[in-house]
Enzyme design. Structure first.
Site, mmCIF file in Angstrom:
data_model
loop_
_atom_site.group_PDB
_atom_site.id
_atom_site.type_symbol
_atom_site.label_atom_id
_atom_site.label_comp_id
_atom_site.label_asym_id
_atom_site.label_seq_id
_atom_site.Cartn_x
_atom_site.Cartn_y
_atom_site.Cartn_z
ATOM 1 N N CYS A 144 14.900 96.265 70.246
ATOM 2 C CA CYS A 144 14.608 95.352 71.359
ATOM 3 C C CYS A 144 14.567 96.035 72.731
ATOM 4 O O CYS A 144 14.046 95.453 73.683
ATOM 5 C CB CYS A 144 15.612 94.210 71.363
ATOM 6 S SG CYS A 144 17.263 94.695 70.893
ATOM 7 N N HIS A 239 17.418 91.685 77.915
ATOM 8 C CA HIS A 239 17.870 93.076 78.066
ATOM 9 C C HIS A 239 17.192 93.665 79.308
ATOM 10 O O HIS A 239 15.996 93.439 79.539
ATOM 11 C CB HIS A 239 17.457 93.916 76.867
ATOM 12 C CG HIS A 239 18.207 93.612 75.602
ATOM 13 N ND1 HIS A 239 19.202 92.671 75.508
ATOM 14 C CD2 HIS A 239 18.092 94.161 74.360
ATOM 15 C CE1 HIS A 239 19.673 92.649 74.261
ATOM 16 N NE2 HIS A 239 19.013 93.538 73.550
HETATM 17 N N1 LIG Z 1 18.898 89.821 68.270
HETATM 18 C C1 LIG Z 1 17.999 90.661 68.748
HETATM 19 O O1 LIG Z 1 17.733 90.746 69.982
HETATM 20 C C2 LIG Z 1 17.239 91.552 67.829
HETATM 21 C C3 LIG Z 1 16.187 92.263 68.354
HETATM 22 C C4 LIG Z 1 15.476 93.121 67.525
HETATM 23 C C5 LIG Z 1 15.834 93.214 66.214
HETATM 24 N N2 LIG Z 1 16.873 92.489 65.707
HETATM 25 C C6 LIG Z 1 17.189 92.646 64.298
HETATM 26 O O2 LIG Z 1 16.895 91.433 63.607
HETATM 27 C C7 LIG Z 1 17.837 91.249 62.544
HETATM 28 C C8 LIG Z 1 18.503 89.873 62.677
HETATM 29 O O3 LIG Z 1 19.085 89.775 63.957
HETATM 30 P P1 LIG Z 1 19.655 88.400 64.516
HETATM 31 O O4 LIG Z 1 20.119 88.748 65.882
HETATM 32 O O5 LIG Z 1 18.712 87.274 64.308
HETATM 33 O O6 LIG Z 1 20.945 88.187 63.542
HETATM 34 P P2 LIG Z 1 21.750 86.838 63.210
HETATM 35 O O7 LIG Z 1 21.652 85.867 64.314
HETATM 36 O O8 LIG Z 1 23.091 87.296 62.768
HETATM 37 O O9 LIG Z 1 20.970 86.242 61.950
HETATM 38 C C9 LIG Z 1 20.934 86.894 60.697
HETATM 39 C C10 LIG Z 1 20.038 86.124 59.762
HETATM 40 O O10 LIG Z 1 19.906 86.884 58.548
HETATM 41 C C11 LIG Z 1 20.233 86.049 57.432
HETATM 42 N N3 LIG Z 1 20.775 86.884 56.369
HETATM 43 C C12 LIG Z 1 21.824 87.738 56.441
HETATM 44 N N4 LIG Z 1 22.017 88.337 55.234
HETATM 45 C C13 LIG Z 1 21.055 87.848 54.414
HETATM 46 C C14 LIG Z 1 20.723 88.062 53.044
HETATM 47 N N5 LIG Z 1 21.401 88.923 52.289
HETATM 48 N N6 LIG Z 1 19.694 87.362 52.521
HETATM 49 C C15 LIG Z 1 18.986 86.502 53.266
HETATM 50 N N7 LIG Z 1 19.242 86.258 54.573
HETATM 51 C C16 LIG Z 1 20.278 86.923 55.121
HETATM 52 C C17 LIG Z 1 21.222 85.053 57.983
HETATM 53 O O11 LIG Z 1 21.261 83.929 57.136
HETATM 54 P P3 LIG Z 1 22.594 83.026 56.946
HETATM 55 O O12 LIG Z 1 22.631 82.106 58.137
HETATM 56 O O13 LIG Z 1 22.331 82.321 55.673
HETATM 57 O O14 LIG Z 1 23.758 83.966 56.900
HETATM 58 C C18 LIG Z 1 20.595 84.756 59.349
HETATM 59 O O15 LIG Z 1 19.517 83.855 59.180
HETATM 60 C C19 LIG Z 1 18.786 92.453 62.605
HETATM 61 O O16 LIG Z 1 18.275 93.458 61.756
HETATM 62 C C20 LIG Z 1 18.663 92.907 64.034
HETATM 63 O O17 LIG Z 1 18.948 94.276 64.197
HETATM 64 C C21 LIG Z 1 17.580 91.656 66.476
#
Ligand SMILES: NC(=O)c1ccc[n+]([C@@H]2O[C@H](COP(=O)([O-])OP(=O)(O)OC[C@H]3O[C@@H](n4cnc5c(N)ncnc54)[C@H](OP(=O)(O)O)[C@@H]3O)[C@@H](O)[C@H]2O)c1
Length: 331
Positions: A144, A239
């Site tokens: 990001c 950010h």
């Molecule tokens: N946040 C950011 O600004 C950002 C920016 C760029 C990239 N990312 C990347 O995007 C990804 C998610 O980030 P986030 O911030 O959205 O995280 P988050 O809010 O913690 O959400 C994680 C999501 O993944 C699901 N999940 C986790 N383990 C799983 C599995 N084994 N099978 C299926 N679904 C699963 C969760 O489902 P449940 O609710 O069922 O647990 C939830 O929907 C990460 O790799 C992160 O590095 C994030």
């Protein structure tokens, strides 16, 4: 590698069968909102077994959450999968969706630096995404902070060349997932602090290592000197980055601002306006301001940017990649 010539794209297929995997998370929620706004008609919401059976909002309607099992992903019912589930879950699930024939855009770090997998910011190296169609259809979405940084560096590099880059980041808590937003909101009255809540490899954080290596890969400048210090700040969304660029030829601050004014997905702000995470939240462009000569360097420029880490830093960039691939390039 150039950005793609969008005049050669045919219309995006809005009836494509799309799976949003990680639909309950911070990025997944924004992904669903953007897909609904853009008129995609055939969207399914997937997450872990913990959330299966629950509901999420899709453009005012409800979608039932399905478990993202390997069998479901491999069944061949999806044309496109947008993954935001974390690195280990991506490694476990993405290959099944790709084997089932779906184009997979992965927002974790699982594939970003692996040779042969395109790491794409459409405004910078969009044409690279098309290479995935000749391989296993997997495209990596960058970190990001890397996405807005390269949106700003690319036009400057094309104009005069970049010799080195130094970055200091001010990253919001939403970059670490939905639960961190809830925590910050609950702690409204508590002492807020700066954090370096990363994993460490020697004296470098994994976040800093990603920003350096991904910038070099996307810009196709493998030896570019890049130095980063990444810091988490008590901000909900957005950010920001202070950037010091050493150019190979001198460029006035005014000329740099004019180049950036003509760059896609960048909005230049002039004093007394300057970029803030609050102003960047909910918009698609990267806000850039404080463009000035760097007095510590002969051909240096200093700049400041803010960008919505959940939109251009994650969900929006992935959807823009998907739209390139769903449109395809006309022969
Ligand atoms: N946040 C950011 O600004 C950002 C920016 C760029 C990239 N990312 C990347 O995007 C990804 C998610 O980030 P986030 O911030 O959205 O995280 P988050 O809010 O913690 O959400 C994680 C999501 O993944 C699901 N999940 C986790 N383990 C799983 C599995 N084994 N099978 C299926 N679904 C699963 C969760 O489902 P449940 O609710 O069922 O647990 C939830 O929907 C990460 O790799 C992160 O590095 C994030």
């Amino acid at each position: 590698m150039a950005a793609i010539d969008t005049s050669r794209l045919s219309a995006v297929d809005r009836t494509a069968r799309i799976g949003v995997i990680g639909a309950t998370g911070a990025v997944g929620t924004v992904t669903l909102g953007l897909l609904a706004e853009r008129g995609f008609e055939n969207v399914r919401a997937l997450a872990s077994a913990r959330s299966a059976g629950g509901r999420v909002n899709y453009g005012g309607d409800e979608l039932r959450i399905e478990e993202a099992s390997p069998e479901l992903l491999a069944a061949g019912d999806l044309d496109l999968c947008l993954f935001s589930v974390g690195t280990s879950a991506s490694r476990a699930l993405v290959p099944h969706a790709a084997a089932g024939g779906a184009i997979c855009i992965d927002k974790s770090s699982a594939y970003r630096l692996v040779d042969g997998y395109p790491l794409v910011v459409p405004e910078v190296n969009g044409a690279r995404a098309l290479e995935a169609l000749e391989r296993d259809r997997i495209v990596a979405n960058p970190n990001c902070c890397t996405i807005p940084l390269t949106c700003v560096l690319k036009p400057l590099h094309d104009a005069v060349g970049i010799a080195s880059v130094r970055i200091s980041t001010y990253q919001s808590v939403s970059g670490a997932g939905a639960h961190r937003m809830t925590e910050l909101e609950a702690e409204a009255a508590a002492d807020h602090n700066l954090l370096m809540d990363w994993d460490w490899v020697g004296d470098e954080s994994d976040e800093e290592a990603k920003l350096v290596a991904e910038t070099r890969k996307i810009m196709e400048l493998p030896d570019l000197p890049v130095s980063a210090t990444c810091v988490r700040v008590p901000v909900l969304i957005g950010h920001s980055e202070a950037i010091w660029v050493e150019l190979t030829e001198s460029l006035s601050a005014e000329d740099a601002a004019n180049i950036l004014r003509g760059a896609p997905s960048v909005r230049v702000l002039d004093l007394p306006e300057f970029p803030t995470p609050q102003d960047a939240t909910g918009i698609d462009e990267v806000l850039v301001g404080r463009i000035r000569r760097d007095p510590a360097s002969e051909r240096g420029l200093a700049l400041f940017l803010s960008s919505d880490n959940l939109r251009k830093g994650a969900a929006l960039n992935a959807i823009q990649i998907a739209e390139l691939l769903l449109a395809g390039v006309a022969a």
